[in-house]
Motif scaffolding. Structure first.
Motif, PDB file in Angstrom:
ATOM      1  N   ASN A 169       0.850  -1.184   0.000  1.00 40.86           N
ATOM      2  CA  ASN A 169       0.000   0.000   0.000  1.00 40.86           C
ATOM      3  C   ASN A 169       0.887   1.236   0.000  1.00 40.86           C
ATOM      4  OD1 ASN A 169      -2.458  -1.358   0.082  1.00 40.86           O
ATOM      5  ND2 ASN A 169      -2.274  -1.701   2.277  1.00 40.86           N
ATOM      6  N   ALA A 170       0.428   2.263  -0.706  1.00 41.36           N
ATOM      7  CA  ALA A 170       1.228   3.491  -0.807  1.00 41.36           C
ATOM      8  C   ALA A 170       1.477   4.065   0.584  1.00 41.36           C
ATOM      9  CB  ALA A 170       0.493   4.497  -1.672  1.00 41.36           C
ATOM     10  N   THR A 171       2.684   4.461   0.796  1.00 38.32           N
ATOM     11  CA  THR A 171       3.049   5.055   2.083  1.00 38.32           C
ATOM     12  C   THR A 171       4.025   6.187   1.803  1.00 38.32           C
ATOM     13  OG1 THR A 171       4.357   4.667   4.069  1.00 38.32           O
ATOM     14  CG2 THR A 171       4.708   3.138   2.269  1.00 38.32           C
ATOM     15  N   LEU A 172       4.015   7.194   2.626  1.00 36.74           N
ATOM     16  CA  LEU A 172       4.919   8.325   2.423  1.00 36.74           C
ATOM     17  C   LEU A 172       6.342   7.955   2.806  1.00 36.74           C
ATOM     18  CD1 LEU A 172       2.660  11.226   3.719  1.00 36.74           C
ATOM     19  CD2 LEU A 172       3.194  10.662   1.357  1.00 36.74           C
ATOM     20  N   TYR A 173       6.470   6.932   3.680  1.00 32.71           N
ATOM     21  CA  TYR A 173       7.815   6.525   4.113  1.00 32.71           C
ATOM     22  C   TYR A 173       8.490   5.656   3.048  1.00 32.71           C
ATOM     23  CZ  TYR A 173      11.494   3.918   6.433  1.00 32.71           C
ATOM     24  OH  TYR A 173      12.699   3.342   6.740  1.00 32.71           O
ATOM     25  N   VAL A 174       9.716   5.982   2.717  1.00 31.72           N
ATOM     26  CA  VAL A 174      10.486   5.173   1.768  1.00 31.72           C
ATOM     27  C   VAL A 174      11.790   4.754   2.425  1.00 31.72           C
ATOM     28  CG1 VAL A 174      11.702   5.159  -0.447  1.00 31.72           C
ATOM     29  CG2 VAL A 174       9.498   6.301  -0.262  1.00 31.72           C
ATOM     30  N   ASP A 175      12.066   3.468   2.390  1.00 32.71           N
ATOM     31  CA  ASP A 175      13.328   2.939   2.902  1.00 32.71           C
ATOM     32  C   ASP A 175      14.391   3.197   1.831  1.00 32.71           C
ATOM     33  OD1 ASP A 175      15.511   1.381   3.585  1.00 32.71           O
ATOM     34  OD2 ASP A 175      14.302  -0.265   4.402  1.00 32.71           O
ATOM     35  N   THR A 176      15.158   4.271   2.028  1.00 27.99           N
ATOM     36  CA  THR A 176      16.135   4.699   1.018  1.00 27.99           C
ATOM     37  C   THR A 176      17.167   3.620   0.725  1.00 27.99           C
ATOM     38  OG1 THR A 176      15.838   6.912   1.919  1.00 27.99           O
ATOM     39  CG2 THR A 176      17.632   6.643   0.363  1.00 27.99           C
ATOM     40  N   ALA A 177      17.583   2.928   1.770  1.00 28.74           N
ATOM     41  CA  ALA A 177      18.596   1.869   1.588  1.00 28.74           C
ATOM     42  C   ALA A 177      18.052   0.749   0.703  1.00 28.74           C
ATOM     43  CB  ALA A 177      19.030   1.317   2.947  1.00 28.74           C
ATOM     44  N   LEU A 178      16.788   0.366   0.935  1.00 30.48           N
ATOM     45  CA  LEU A 178      16.172  -0.694   0.127  1.00 30.48           C
ATOM     46  C   LEU A 178      15.958  -0.216  -1.316  1.00 30.48           C
ATOM     47  CD1 LEU A 178      14.926  -3.543  -0.086  1.00 30.48           C
ATOM     48  CD2 LEU A 178      12.750  -2.566   0.659  1.00 30.48           C
ATOM     49  N   ALA A 179      15.583   1.064  -1.474  1.00 28.77           N
ATOM     50  CA  ALA A 179      15.383   1.621  -2.819  1.00 28.77           C
ATOM     51  C   ALA A 179      16.696   1.584  -3.609  1.00 28.77           C
ATOM     52  CB  ALA A 179      14.854   3.052  -2.730  1.00 28.77           C
ATOM     53  N   LEU A 180      17.791   1.934  -2.934  1.00 26.33           N
ATOM     54  CA  LEU A 180      19.111   1.901  -3.583  1.00 26.33           C
ATOM     55  C   LEU A 180      19.488   0.466  -3.948  1.00 26.33           C
ATOM     56  CD1 LEU A 180      21.652   3.338  -4.534  1.00 26.33           C
ATOM     57  CD2 LEU A 180      22.535   3.254  -2.209  1.00 26.33           C
ATOM     58  N   GLN A 181      19.213  -0.441  -3.020  1.00 28.92           N
ATOM     59  CA  GLN A 181      19.491  -1.872  -3.246  1.00 28.92           C
ATOM     60  C   GLN A 181      18.697  -2.392  -4.454  1.00 28.92           C
ATOM     61  OE1 GLN A 181      19.121  -4.304   0.384  1.00 28.92           O
ATOM     62  NE2 GLN A 181      18.462  -5.992  -0.921  1.00 28.92           N
ATOM     63  N   ASP A 182      17.413  -2.003  -4.533  1.00 30.86           N
ATOM     64  CA  ASP A 182      16.574  -2.410  -5.667  1.00 30.86           C
ATOM     65  C   ASP A 182      17.114  -1.843  -6.983  1.00 30.86           C
ATOM     66  OD1 ASP A 182      14.832  -3.925  -4.183  1.00 30.86           O
ATOM     67  OD2 ASP A 182      13.245  -2.415  -4.086  1.00 30.86           O
ATOM     68  N   ALA A 183      17.537  -0.571  -6.944  1.00 22.95           N
ATOM     69  CA  ALA A 183      18.088   0.062  -8.140  1.00 22.95           C
ATOM     70  C   ALA A 183      19.348  -0.681  -8.598  1.00 22.95           C
ATOM     71  CB  ALA A 183      18.406   1.528  -7.860  1.00 22.95           C
ATOM     72  N   GLU A 184      20.192  -1.048  -7.631  1.00 23.35           N
ATOM     73  CA  GLU A 184      21.421  -1.793  -7.954  1.00 23.35           C
ATOM     74  C   GLU A 184      21.091  -3.169  -8.534  1.00 23.35           C
ATOM     75  OE1 GLU A 184      23.326  -1.565  -4.158  1.00 23.35           O
ATOM     76  OE2 GLU A 184      24.392   0.307  -4.637  1.00 23.35           O
ATOM     77  N   THR A 185      20.062  -3.810  -7.954  1.00 21.85           N
ATOM     78  CA  THR A 185      19.631  -5.127  -8.454  1.00 21.85           C
ATOM     79  C   THR A 185      19.156  -5.017  -9.901  1.00 21.85           C
ATOM     80  OG1 THR A 185      18.976  -5.795  -6.217  1.00 21.85           O
ATOM     81  CG2 THR A 185      18.044  -7.072  -8.030  1.00 21.85           C
ATOM     82  N   LEU A 186      18.346  -3.992 -10.184  1.00 25.90           N
ATOM     83  CA  LEU A 186      17.855  -3.794 -11.550  1.00 25.90           C
ATOM     84  C   LEU A 186      19.011  -3.522 -12.518  1.00 25.90           C
ATOM     85  CD1 LEU A 186      14.667  -1.579 -10.953  1.00 25.90           C
ATOM     86  CD2 LEU A 186      14.708  -3.974 -11.625  1.00 25.90           C
ATOM     87  N   TYR A 187      19.951  -2.706 -12.077  1.00 22.68           N
ATOM     88  CA  TYR A 187      21.103  -2.378 -12.920  1.00 22.68           C
ATOM     89  C   TYR A 187      21.940  -3.629 -13.194  1.00 22.68           C
ATOM     90  CZ  TYR A 187      25.350  -0.055 -14.572  1.00 22.68           C
ATOM     91  OH  TYR A 187      26.435   0.330 -15.313  1.00 22.68           O
ATOM     92  N   THR A 211       5.423   4.827  -4.188  1.00 25.78           N
ATOM     93  CA  THR A 211       6.366   5.793  -3.602  1.00 25.78           C
ATOM     94  C   THR A 211       7.781   5.212  -3.538  1.00 25.78           C
ATOM     95  OG1 THR A 211       5.374   5.104  -1.506  1.00 25.78           O
ATOM     96  CG2 THR A 211       4.892   7.322  -2.222  1.00 25.78           C
ATOM     97  N   HIS A 212       7.862   3.929  -3.224  1.00 26.91           N
ATOM     98  CA  HIS A 212       9.166   3.250  -3.179  1.00 26.91           C
ATOM     99  C   HIS A 212       9.774   3.186  -4.580  1.00 26.91           C
ATOM    100  CE1 HIS A 212      12.204   0.349  -1.726  1.00 26.91           C
ATOM    101  NE2 HIS A 212      12.026  -0.223  -2.910  1.00 26.91           N
ATOM    102  N   LEU A 213       8.947   2.797  -5.566  1.00 23.35           N
ATOM    103  CA  LEU A 213       9.453   2.656  -6.936  1.00 23.35           C
ATOM    104  C   LEU A 213       9.959   3.985  -7.503  1.00 23.35           C
ATOM    105  CD1 LEU A 213       6.978   0.162  -8.669  1.00 23.35           C
ATOM    106  CD2 LEU A 213       9.378  -0.234  -8.130  1.00 23.35           C
ATOM    107  N   LEU A 214       9.302   5.081  -7.161  1.00 21.63           N
ATOM    108  CA  LEU A 214       9.766   6.384  -7.655  1.00 21.63           C
ATOM    109  C   LEU A 214      11.199   6.658  -7.202  1.00 21.63           C
ATOM    110  CD1 LEU A 214       6.556   8.580  -7.194  1.00 21.63           C
ATOM    111  CD2 LEU A 214       7.572   7.845  -9.352  1.00 21.63           C
ATOM    112  N   LYS A 215      11.490   6.286  -5.955  1.00 18.06           N
ATOM    113  CA  LYS A 215      12.850   6.445  -5.425  1.00 18.06           C
ATOM    114  C   LYS A 215      13.813   5.496  -6.149  1.00 18.06           C
ATOM    115  CE  LYS A 215      15.837   8.219  -2.522  1.00 18.06           C
ATOM    116  NZ  LYS A 215      16.355   9.570  -2.845  1.00 18.06           N
ATOM    117  N   VAL A 216      13.353   4.272  -6.419  1.00 17.40           N
ATOM    118  CA  VAL A 216      14.169   3.282  -7.145  1.00 17.40           C
ATOM    119  C   VAL A 216      14.526   3.835  -8.531  1.00 17.40           C
ATOM    120  CG1 VAL A 216      14.201   0.965  -8.176  1.00 17.40           C
ATOM    121  CG2 VAL A 216      13.168   1.297  -5.919  1.00 17.40           C
ATOM    122  N   PHE A 217      13.530   4.404  -9.225  1.00 19.58           N
ATOM    123  CA  PHE A 217      13.768   4.931 -10.581  1.00 19.58           C
ATOM    124  C   PHE A 217      14.794   6.069 -10.549  1.00 19.58           C
ATOM    125  CE2 PHE A 217       9.036   3.827 -11.621  1.00 19.58           C
ATOM    126  CZ  PHE A 217       9.349   2.470 -11.604  1.00 19.58           C
TER     127      PHE A 217
END
Length: 312
Positions: A169-187, A211-217
């Motif tokens: 569910n959409a949440t304003l909180y984003v786990d920045t570390a996880l977003a970076l990890q996801d971005a690295e995984t995609l890369y 909200t999390h995906l926007l940070k990942v992108f």
């Protein structure tokens, strides 16, 4: 905050229903419009397009009670072509309508992948649950099983993953570390290697909140030096590419996604009436006014003016 959200939702709706609503005279008007020789199509338009979906359901109930007939069946027998398709679409409750569109997309020769992608990529976790339920009630079969029998490979995987409704569910909180990890995984799963690890893309796109995906992108752009959309286009193709891009577009701006769907349906040779009807009907009580604003920005002209031109 909540009142602002409700206000913006109300502003997005293009259909809000009638005040001092009474289904009895509406049902009588529709009955008269279809009785005898010829059909008063304008009377049908005047009633059904000025009522909310909930009000239309009450009109159908009143019609059955007063005249012993099913309103949808009566409309089908009196109308034809795209006008019938539009009016009948207005009579379905939202989840039943989505279920019907999915069923029609898979029934018959070939599968309309675009319809399945549009519905599953743009609906929320709660909505997908309701669509699965409505599909089972209406058609007596399991939506996931039907999708599996009509699709294959990674495209099947991404649709099944969307059906699981695991997007947080959409949440304003984003786990920045996880977003970076996801971005690295995609890369690491695409641009960095020969070939593509599609399952990593599918898992992240289908199970993370918007909200999390926007940070990942954002993080991905820094790592890869290109947008996630450009990477998807160079790493995948066909229906899988379309599905991934739809998820990204809906994440960035769902109104823009639907505006583009309408624009492409109206542009070029022939009009994709099915897309036009489905988007306008399904979003009329959600965010159609916001979609219209995006459409004007993309097309440089209003949605209604382009529809008028396409139908001349």
């Amino acid at each position: 905050m909540e009142s602002e959200k409700l206000r913006s939702e109300a502003e997005g709706r293009s259909v809000t229903g009638a005040l001092n609503f009474d289904p009895t005279p509406d049902a009588q008007t529709l009955y008269k419009a279809m009785k005898g020789l010829g059909t008063d199509e304008q009377a049908i338009i005047d009633v059904l397009t000025k009522r909310s979906n909930m009000q239309r359901q009450q009109i159908a109930k009143s019609f059955k009670g007063q005249f012993g007939k099913d309103l949808i069946e009566s409309l089908k027998s009196e109308l034809s072509g795209n006008f019938e398709r539009l009016i009948v679409a207005l009579m379905y409750s939202p989840f039943k309508y989505d279920a019907k569109e999915l069923y029609d997309a898979m029934k018959g020769v070939g599968t309309s992948e675009g319809v399945i992608i549009e519905i599953l990529a743009s609906r929320t976790k709660a909505q997908i649950k309701e669509i699965i339920k409505a599909y089972k009630e209406e058609y007596g079969s399991d939506l996931e099983e039907d999708i599996k029998s009509e699709t294959s490979g990674y495209f099947e995987q991404i649709l099944v993953c969307l059906l699981q409704g695991e997007r947080d569910n959409a949440t304003l909180y984003v786990d920045t570390a996880l977003a970076l990890q996801d971005a690295e995984t995609l890369y690491a799963s695409g641009e960095k290697i020969q070939g593509t690890d599609e399952m990593q893309f599918i898992t992240i796109l289908c199970t993370r909140s918007a909200t999390h995906l926007l940070k990942v992108f954002e993080e991905y752009q820094k790592l890869a030096g290109k947008s996630i959309e450009d990477s998807i286009k160079s790493e995948t193709h066909g229906s899988l590419e379309d599905a991934m891009l739809a998820i990204v577009k809906c994440t960035r701006n769902v109104h823009c996604y639907f505006a583009e769907r309408l624009y492409h349906a109206l542009k070029g040779a022939g009009t994709h009436d099915g897309t036009l009807i489905r988007v306008i009907v399904s979003r009329s009580e959600v965010d159609l006014n916001l979609i219209k604003a995006e459409f004007k920005r993309i097309a440089g002209k209003s949605l209604s003016s382009m529809i008028l031109v396409s139908k001349i």
